[in-house]
Scaffold this motif. Sequence first.
Motif: not given
Length: 195
Positions: A154-183
């Motif tokens: 989840s977004k919350e888990e990824y923020l918790g994992l990556f924020s210490e060592r990375f600037h979170i520039k973008t982390l948002e629902p993907c608008y152009n996922s392939i159909k089976p992965r939409q949402g």
Amino acid sequence: MELNAQYWENRYRDESTGWDIGYPSDPIIAYAGQLRNKDTNILIPGAGNAYEAGWLHDHGFTHVTVIDIAPTPLNNLRERTPDFPEDHLLQTDLFKHHKTYELILEQTFFCALSPSRRQEYVHKMYDLLDEGGKLAGVLFDFPNNGEGPPFGGSKEEYLGLFSERFHIKTLEPCYNSIKPRQGKELFFIFEKKPA
Ligand SMILES: C[S@@+](CC[C@H](N)C(=O)[O-])C[C@H]1O[C@@H](n2cnc3c(N)ncnc32)[C@H](O)[C@@H]1O
């Protein structure tokens, strides 16, 4: 079950490769394709059949390195794109690789690892990036019930994992996922923080 080289190679040999979409993924090539510098030093880890690497190569990108622990998908890429530089096709465990890159492209590699390795993944990606380098791509957005691969997150888990060592520039629902992965996908760009 150990998610080792033999496990993955068997999945390719058995053609049990539900993750393989058979063409370059839209969110990855939409992002990488807009890079102005075609000499950008790019790594695609756990690349599988690596259609995106073939696409980048065919579109003039000169420094694309592909890593996978299983031989079959790398051989498939060799067959599809015979002029892909051999020294940029690495059959190895990503966690044993030690070069650095300006950009790492993630797609269904993070979710293929045991969730117990997620912190290790964060540190490894950090170490594989140049100063100010970026890790970008897609991460799944569905609950991790412990069954996988693919393992959810989840977004919350990824923020918790990556924020210490990375600037979170973008982390948002993907608008152009392939159909089976939409949402079910988040598009992200994480920039390595200074040491
Ligand atoms: C779910 S597949 C995804 C492949 C590809 N990214 C795609 O989207 O089609 C996960 C890939 O990661 C590779 N892999 C798993 N563990 C690895 C490791 N430690 N180092 C390198 N590759 C690994 C597997 O062989 C497999 O090709």
